[in-house]
Design an enzyme around this catalytic site. Structure first.
Site, PDB file in Angstrom:
ATOM      1  N   ASP A 216      17.272 113.514 -71.185  1.00 54.02           N
ATOM      2  CA  ASP A 216      17.358 113.212 -69.759  1.00 54.02           C
ATOM      3  C   ASP A 216      16.010 112.639 -69.342  1.00 54.02           C
ATOM      4  OD1 ASP A 216      15.785 115.632 -68.244  1.00 54.02           O
ATOM      5  OD2 ASP A 216      16.905 116.430 -69.945  1.00 54.02           O
TER       6      ASP A 216
ATOM      7  N   ASP B 235      21.456 118.736 -59.910  1.00 53.05           N
ATOM      8  CA  ASP B 235      20.299 119.486 -60.385  1.00 53.05           C
ATOM      9  C   ASP B 235      19.928 120.545 -59.356  1.00 53.05           C
ATOM     10  OD1 ASP B 235      17.823 120.401 -61.208  1.00 53.05           O
ATOM     11  OD2 ASP B 235      16.943 118.424 -61.515  1.00 53.05           O
TER      12      ASP B 235
ATOM     13  N   GLU C 149      17.662 123.658 -58.873  1.00 56.59           N
ATOM     14  CA  GLU C 149      16.527 124.397 -59.423  1.00 56.59           C
ATOM     15  C   GLU C 149      15.537 124.743 -58.322  1.00 56.59           C
ATOM     16  OE1 GLU C 149      13.524 122.003 -61.744  1.00 56.59           O
ATOM     17  OE2 GLU C 149      15.265 120.680 -61.988  1.00 56.59           O
TER      18      GLU C 149
END
Length: 260
Positions: free
Chosen positions: A59, A148, A150
């Site tokens: 990634d 994503d 996080e």
């Protein structure tokens, strides 16, 4: 921080920022905050990779800049996730070279969005993501977009949101993304963040593929609701040709995920 408005996720409300902060967004990559908060505890041994049973991938984000994709494929990479967007005000300057260049080199590619529950509704960010490269096509070489989730790089780990609000926000994003593309997004997270910020909610395990971040020799415990991970990000190197991942399956299964 000045509060300008209220975000509503179903029946759950939360304040939004007046002027969102995007400092560092171009260099921020998937897992940068996870490594910062949880540390790096080693890497899987070479025999963890079994040809035909796992697929190696990367990634990337603006942190890597323009990537030499032929070199990446020569080194064994078969797929990549590319950072496209963050919140509703950032798009990666390197997205086109990374996303289209990997495709031209023969890789299976997908895009990911760095979530900012402090800025807008999940649905608004899903539309922004799709409008700026995060869509999906049934060509067998485009993975569903990834969300994503996080640690907040700008403050409190859970964006000053309760688990109930975070879960509602993810659902809002996922529903809007599916409405636009026909696919549910991959969810990228770590087990520790998921426990802390969603209360270890199990509600997405049957609908959204899991991309797990865990920088250690073993995968360890999964977030509640998932019986297995689709992708394991086992290294957060931040160097070319990108962070390291194993797809949990063979090449045919990776193609099947891309095809839908």
């Amino acid at each position: 921080m000045i509060v300008a408005s209220t975000l509503t996720y179903g029946s759950v409300a939360a304040p939004a920022q007046e002027k969102p902060d995007y400092r560092g967004a171009e260099q921020r990559h998937a897992g940068s905050q996870i490594a910062k908060h949880e540390g790096v505890h080693g890497a899987p041994s070479p025999d963890s990779y079994t040809a035909g049973a796992n697929v190696l991938g990367h990634d990337v984000s603006g942190w890597q800049g323009d990537v030499d994709w032929p070199a990446a494929t020569k080194a064994g990479a078969k797929f990549v996730y590319v950072k496209a967007t963050e919140g509703t005000g950032f798009t990666s300057d390197h997205f086109n070279q990374q996303y289209n260049g990997s495709y031209a080199a023969g890789m299976i590619r997908g895009a990911y969005h760095f979530a900012r529950p402090d800025i807008s509704t999940g649905a608004k960010q899903a539309h922004y993501f799709v409008d700026h490269g995060g869509g999906w096509t049934r060509d067998g070489r485009t993975l569903p977009g990834a969300l994503d989730m996080e640690y907040n790089p700008y403050g409190e780990a859970c964006y000053n949101r309760s688990p109930k609000v975070i879960v509602a926000w993810i659902r809002d994003f996922s529903n809007a993304y599916k409405a636009r593309t026909g696919r549910t997004p991959m969810i990228y997270t770590s087990t520790s963040w998921w426990k802390k910020c969603t209360g270890n909610s199990p509600v997405f395990g049957r609908t959204n593929p899991l991309w797990l971040a865990r920088y250690a020799p073993q995968i360890g415990e999964l977030p509640a609701g998932w019986d297995f991970q689709s992708i394991w990000q086992f290294s957060d190197s931040g160097k070319l040709p990108g962070d390291q991942n194993f797809f949990n399956g063979g090449p045919g299964q990776l193609t099947a995920l891309a095809t839908g």
